[in-house]
Design a protein around this motif. Structure first.
Motif, PDB file in Angstrom:
ATOM      1  N   LEU A  98       4.015  -7.563   4.424  1.00  0.00           N
ATOM      2  CA  LEU A  98       3.703  -6.144   4.178  1.00  0.00           C
ATOM      3  C   LEU A  98       4.425  -5.265   5.205  1.00  0.00           C
ATOM      4  O   LEU A  98       4.999  -4.225   4.859  1.00  0.00           O
ATOM      5  CB  LEU A  98       2.186  -5.904   4.266  1.00  0.00           C
ATOM      6  N   GLU A  99       4.412  -5.696   6.458  1.00  0.00           N
ATOM      7  CA  GLU A  99       5.109  -4.971   7.541  1.00  0.00           C
ATOM      8  C   GLU A  99       6.580  -4.815   7.220  1.00  0.00           C
ATOM      9  O   GLU A  99       7.153  -3.730   7.330  1.00  0.00           O
ATOM     10  CB  GLU A  99       5.021  -5.771   8.855  1.00  0.00           C
ATOM     11  N   LYS A 100       7.196  -5.931   6.807  1.00  0.00           N
ATOM     12  CA  LYS A 100       8.626  -5.963   6.515  1.00  0.00           C
ATOM     13  C   LYS A 100       8.943  -5.013   5.351  1.00  0.00           C
ATOM     14  O   LYS A 100       9.925  -4.254   5.406  1.00  0.00           O
ATOM     15  CB  LYS A 100       9.017  -7.398   6.159  1.00  0.00           C
ATOM     16  N   ALA A 101       8.095  -5.044   4.338  1.00  0.00           N
ATOM     17  CA  ALA A 101       8.304  -4.163   3.184  1.00  0.00           C
ATOM     18  C   ALA A 101       8.243  -2.697   3.611  1.00  0.00           C
ATOM     19  O   ALA A 101       9.049  -1.879   3.165  1.00  0.00           O
ATOM     20  CB  ALA A 101       7.245  -4.455   2.120  1.00  0.00           C
ATOM     21  N   LYS A 102       7.281  -2.376   4.469  1.00  0.00           N
ATOM     22  CA  LYS A 102       7.148  -0.999   4.981  1.00  0.00           C
ATOM     23  C   LYS A 102       8.438  -0.580   5.686  1.00  0.00           C
ATOM     24  O   LYS A 102       8.965   0.511   5.462  1.00  0.00           O
ATOM     25  CB  LYS A 102       5.993  -0.907   5.982  1.00  0.00           C
ATOM     26  N   GLN A 103       8.947  -1.480   6.564  1.00  0.00           N
ATOM     27  CA  GLN A 103      10.167  -1.162   7.313  1.00  0.00           C
ATOM     28  C   GLN A 103      11.362  -0.955   6.388  1.00  0.00           C
ATOM     29  O   GLN A 103      12.250  -0.173   6.686  1.00  0.00           O
ATOM     30  CB  GLN A 103      10.475  -2.288   8.303  1.00  0.00           C
ATOM     31  N   GLU A 104      11.343  -1.658   5.260  1.00  0.00           N
ATOM     32  CA  GLU A 104      12.457  -1.545   4.303  1.00  0.00           C
ATOM     33  C   GLU A 104      12.229  -0.422   3.292  1.00  0.00           C
ATOM     34  O   GLU A 104      12.976  -0.303   2.312  1.00  0.00           O
ATOM     35  CB  GLU A 104      12.628  -2.896   3.580  1.00  0.00           C
ATOM     36  N   ASN A 105      11.174   0.391   3.522  1.00  0.00           N
ATOM     37  CA  ASN A 105      10.827   1.516   2.636  1.00  0.00           C
ATOM     38  C   ASN A 105      10.540   1.112   1.206  1.00  0.00           C
ATOM     39  O   ASN A 105      10.792   1.883   0.268  1.00  0.00           O
ATOM     40  CB  ASN A 105      11.928   2.580   2.655  1.00  0.00           C
ATOM     41  N   ILE A 106      10.024  -0.083   1.051  1.00  0.00           N
ATOM     42  CA  ILE A 106       9.612  -0.532  -0.281  1.00  0.00           C
ATOM     43  C   ILE A 106       8.191  -0.038  -0.508  1.00  0.00           C
ATOM     44  O   ILE A 106       7.338  -0.132   0.375  1.00  0.00           O
ATOM     45  CB  ILE A 106       9.699  -2.076  -0.370  1.00  0.00           C
ATOM     46  N   LYS A 107       7.952   0.542  -1.693  1.00  0.00           N
ATOM     47  CA  LYS A 107       6.600   1.040  -2.004  1.00  0.00           C
ATOM     48  C   LYS A 107       5.682  -0.144  -2.315  1.00  0.00           C
ATOM     49  O   LYS A 107       6.112  -1.131  -2.925  1.00  0.00           O
ATOM     50  CB  LYS A 107       6.663   1.969  -3.217  1.00  0.00           C
ATOM     51  N   ILE A 108       4.424  -0.006  -1.919  1.00  0.00           N
ATOM     52  CA  ILE A 108       3.478  -1.121  -2.051  1.00  0.00           C
ATOM     53  C   ILE A 108       2.266  -0.702  -2.880  1.00  0.00           C
ATOM     54  O   ILE A 108       1.644   0.330  -2.604  1.00  0.00           O
ATOM     55  CB  ILE A 108       3.017  -1.591  -0.655  1.00  0.00           C
ATOM     56  N   ALA A 109       1.947  -1.533  -3.886  1.00  0.00           N
ATOM     57  CA  ALA A 109       0.755  -1.258  -4.703  1.00  0.00           C
ATOM     58  C   ALA A 109      -0.081  -2.513  -4.866  1.00  0.00           C
ATOM     59  O   ALA A 109       0.417  -3.630  -4.727  1.00  0.00           O
ATOM     60  CB  ALA A 109       1.156  -0.732  -6.072  1.00  0.00           C
ATOM     61  N   LEU A 110      -1.346  -2.288  -5.188  1.00  0.00           N
ATOM     62  CA  LEU A 110      -2.211  -3.395  -5.572  1.00  0.00           C
ATOM     63  C   LEU A 110      -2.434  -3.314  -7.073  1.00  0.00           C
ATOM     64  O   LEU A 110      -2.652  -2.227  -7.617  1.00  0.00           O
ATOM     65  CB  LEU A 110      -3.567  -3.296  -4.851  1.00  0.00           C
ATOM     66  N   GLY A 111      -2.382  -4.454  -7.746  1.00  0.00           N
ATOM     67  CA  GLY A 111      -2.662  -4.515  -9.185  1.00  0.00           C
ATOM     68  C   GLY A 111      -3.627  -5.665  -9.423  1.00  0.00           C
ATOM     69  O   GLY A 111      -3.218  -6.800  -9.646  1.00  0.00           O
ATOM     70  N   SER A 112      -4.924  -5.358  -9.335  1.00  0.00           N
ATOM     71  CA  SER A 112      -5.935  -6.420  -9.381  1.00  0.00           C
ATOM     72  C   SER A 112      -6.953  -6.170 -10.481  1.00  0.00           C
ATOM     73  O   SER A 112      -7.274  -5.023 -10.786  1.00  0.00           O
ATOM     74  CB  SER A 112      -6.668  -6.479  -8.030  1.00  0.00           C
ATOM     75  N   ALA A 113      -7.476  -7.262 -11.050  1.00  0.00           N
ATOM     76  CA  ALA A 113      -8.534  -7.149 -12.062  1.00  0.00           C
ATOM     77  C   ALA A 113      -9.899  -6.918 -11.425  1.00  0.00           C
ATOM     78  O   ALA A 113     -10.861  -6.585 -12.108  1.00  0.00           O
ATOM     79  CB  ALA A 113      -8.582  -8.431 -12.887  1.00  0.00           C
ATOM     80  N   SER A 114      -9.978  -7.083 -10.114  1.00  0.00           N
ATOM     81  CA  SER A 114     -11.287  -7.067  -9.442  1.00  0.00           C
ATOM     82  C   SER A 114     -11.843  -5.670  -9.241  1.00  0.00           C
ATOM     83  O   SER A 114     -11.127  -4.745  -8.869  1.00  0.00           O
ATOM     84  CB  SER A 114     -11.172  -7.748  -8.084  1.00  0.00           C
ATOM     85  N   LYS A 115     -13.151  -5.552  -9.458  1.00  0.00           N
ATOM     86  CA  LYS A 115     -13.837  -4.288  -9.171  1.00  0.00           C
ATOM     87  C   LYS A 115     -14.238  -4.227  -7.702  1.00  0.00           C
ATOM     88  O   LYS A 115     -14.761  -3.225  -7.237  1.00  0.00           O
ATOM     89  CB  LYS A 115     -15.063  -4.148 -10.077  1.00  0.00           C
ATOM     90  N   ASN A 116     -14.011  -5.316  -6.988  1.00  0.00           N
ATOM     91  CA  ASN A 116     -14.345  -5.369  -5.555  1.00  0.00           C
ATOM     92  C   ASN A 116     -13.103  -5.185  -4.675  1.00  0.00           C
ATOM     93  O   ASN A 116     -13.173  -5.398  -3.461  1.00  0.00           O
ATOM     94  CB  ASN A 116     -14.973  -6.732  -5.222  1.00  0.00           C
ATOM     95  N   ALA A 117     -11.983  -4.813  -5.274  1.00  0.00           N
ATOM     96  CA  ALA A 117     -10.704  -4.833  -4.538  1.00  0.00           C
ATOM     97  C   ALA A 117     -10.683  -3.897  -3.319  1.00  0.00           C
ATOM     98  O   ALA A 117     -10.270  -4.322  -2.231  1.00  0.00           O
ATOM     99  CB  ALA A 117      -9.557  -4.490  -5.483  1.00  0.00           C
ATOM    100  N   ARG A 118     -11.142  -2.658  -3.498  1.00  0.00           N
ATOM    101  CA  ARG A 118     -11.048  -1.698  -2.377  1.00  0.00           C
ATOM    102  C   ARG A 118     -11.868  -2.144  -1.170  1.00  0.00           C
ATOM    103  O   ARG A 118     -11.340  -2.196  -0.051  1.00  0.00           O
ATOM    104  CB  ARG A 118     -11.419  -0.293  -2.838  1.00  0.00           C
ATOM    105  N   PRO A 119     -13.178  -2.470  -1.353  1.00  0.00           N
ATOM    106  CA  PRO A 119     -13.937  -2.942  -0.180  1.00  0.00           C
ATOM    107  C   PRO A 119     -13.344  -4.192   0.464  1.00  0.00           C
ATOM    108  O   PRO A 119     -13.415  -4.352   1.689  1.00  0.00           O
ATOM    109  CB  PRO A 119     -15.343  -3.216  -0.729  1.00  0.00           C
ATOM    110  N   ILE A 120     -12.739  -5.066  -0.331  1.00  0.00           N
ATOM    111  CA  ILE A 120     -12.151  -6.288   0.261  1.00  0.00           C
ATOM    112  C   ILE A 120     -10.944  -5.912   1.123  1.00  0.00           C
ATOM    113  O   ILE A 120     -10.813  -6.375   2.262  1.00  0.00           O
ATOM    114  CB  ILE A 120     -11.787  -7.328  -0.829  1.00  0.00           C
ATOM    115  N   LEU A 121     -10.078  -5.031   0.620  1.00  0.00           N
ATOM    116  CA  LEU A 121      -8.906  -4.609   1.411  1.00  0.00           C
ATOM    117  C   LEU A 121      -9.346  -3.931   2.707  1.00  0.00           C
ATOM    118  O   LEU A 121      -8.729  -4.101   3.765  1.00  0.00           O
ATOM    119  CB  LEU A 121      -8.014  -3.656   0.616  1.00  0.00           C
ATOM    120  N   GLN A 122     -10.447  -3.174   2.612  1.00  0.00           N
ATOM    121  CA  GLN A 122     -10.974  -2.498   3.802  1.00  0.00           C
ATOM    122  C   GLN A 122     -11.455  -3.526   4.821  1.00  0.00           C
ATOM    123  O   GLN A 122     -11.159  -3.433   6.004  1.00  0.00           O
ATOM    124  CB  GLN A 122     -12.132  -1.585   3.407  1.00  0.00           C
ATOM    125  N   LYS A 123     -12.198  -4.498   4.327  1.00  0.00           N
ATOM    126  CA  LYS A 123     -12.737  -5.554   5.183  1.00  0.00           C
ATOM    127  C   LYS A 123     -11.614  -6.306   5.899  1.00  0.00           C
ATOM    128  O   LYS A 123     -11.753  -6.710   7.042  1.00  0.00           O
ATOM    129  CB  LYS A 123     -13.501  -6.552   4.305  1.00  0.00           C
TER     130      LYS A 123
END
Ligand code: BG6
Ligand code: MG
Length: 210
Positions: A98-123
């Motif tokens: 993820l760090e490397k992608a940021k440095q290379e100015n690549i845009k990053i998205a999440l594409g998940s079926a989970s309804k718990n995705a946001r709290p998990i990323l926060q955790k």
């Protein structure tokens, strides 16, 4: 490539094993033993569709009240595993990637079926890496329908062909292909036969890029 779209469960964090354990318990209530082989068909699949598959395999049908109760109970059980997670549960190489992608100015998205995705990323402490998040609360059609990835690309302001999808599920690879995106399978090439390329994880991808 201008955009990376990541699945969550089994790609960023090893929650796939918790989904498996929670579904296995539900199956056992109907005398059905969920195997790892059948579990491959649940990966990437929405909560409701997963439960329907299990009930079909068990050869039972239930009222809609019972169905909702089972789905709620599975999720509560799943969340008891998730509660114990922290940033040490991020899969090897993910943060560096993820760090490397940021440095290379690549845009990053999440594409998940989970309804718990946001709290998990926060955790996990990595939600700030994501320019866009599309999860089970945002889409009406579950993988293998391409909606989740098409919506993610739109949110990033990119065309589908500029995006690469990282997925551990057969349903997810199919969804990404239907969206016209490049697919990188995370896991076993014997399972993810339709992916453009397959790696065991992000540490392997980083090693190959060196
Ligand atoms: C996917 C998982 O990411 O999300 C599936 O691979 C899961 O196993 C689906 O059923 C829905 O997740 P949740 O957290 O909303 O029940
Ligand atoms: Mg997954």
């Amino acid at each position: 490539m201008k955009g990376y779209i990541f699945d969550l469960d089994g790609v960023i964090v090893d929650t796939a094993k918790f989904h498996f354990l929670a579904w296995k318990k539900i199956g056992e209530e109907f005398g059905f033993q969920l195997t790892h082989e059948l579990n491959e068909q649940l990966k990437g699949v929405s909560r409701v569709d997963s439960l329907q598959k299990i009930l079909n395999w068990a050869g039972v049908s239930v009222s809609s009240e019972k169905f909702d109760e089972l789905a709620t109970r599975k999720n509560a059980d799943y969340l008891t595993y998730v509660e114990k997670m922290n940033e040490n549960d991020i899969l090897p190489g993910v943060k560096a990637f993820l760090e490397k992608a940021k440095q290379e100015n690549i845009k990053i998205a999440l594409g998940s079926a989970s309804k718990n995705a946001r709290p998990i990323l926060q955790k996990l402490g990595i939600i700030s890496y994501f320019d866009a998040i599309v999860d089970g609360n945002d889409v009406t059609k579950a993988k293998p329908d391409p909606e989740v990835f098409v919506t993610a690309a739109k949110k990033l302001g990119l065309s589908n062909s500029d995006c690469v999808v990282f997925e551990d599920a057969e349903a997810g690879i199919e969804a990404a292909k239907r969206a016209g995106m490049k697919t990188i399978g995370i896991g076993s090439s014997e399972v993810l036969t339709e992916a453009d390329e397959v790696f065991s994880g992000f540490d392997e991808i980083l090693r190959m890029e060196k």
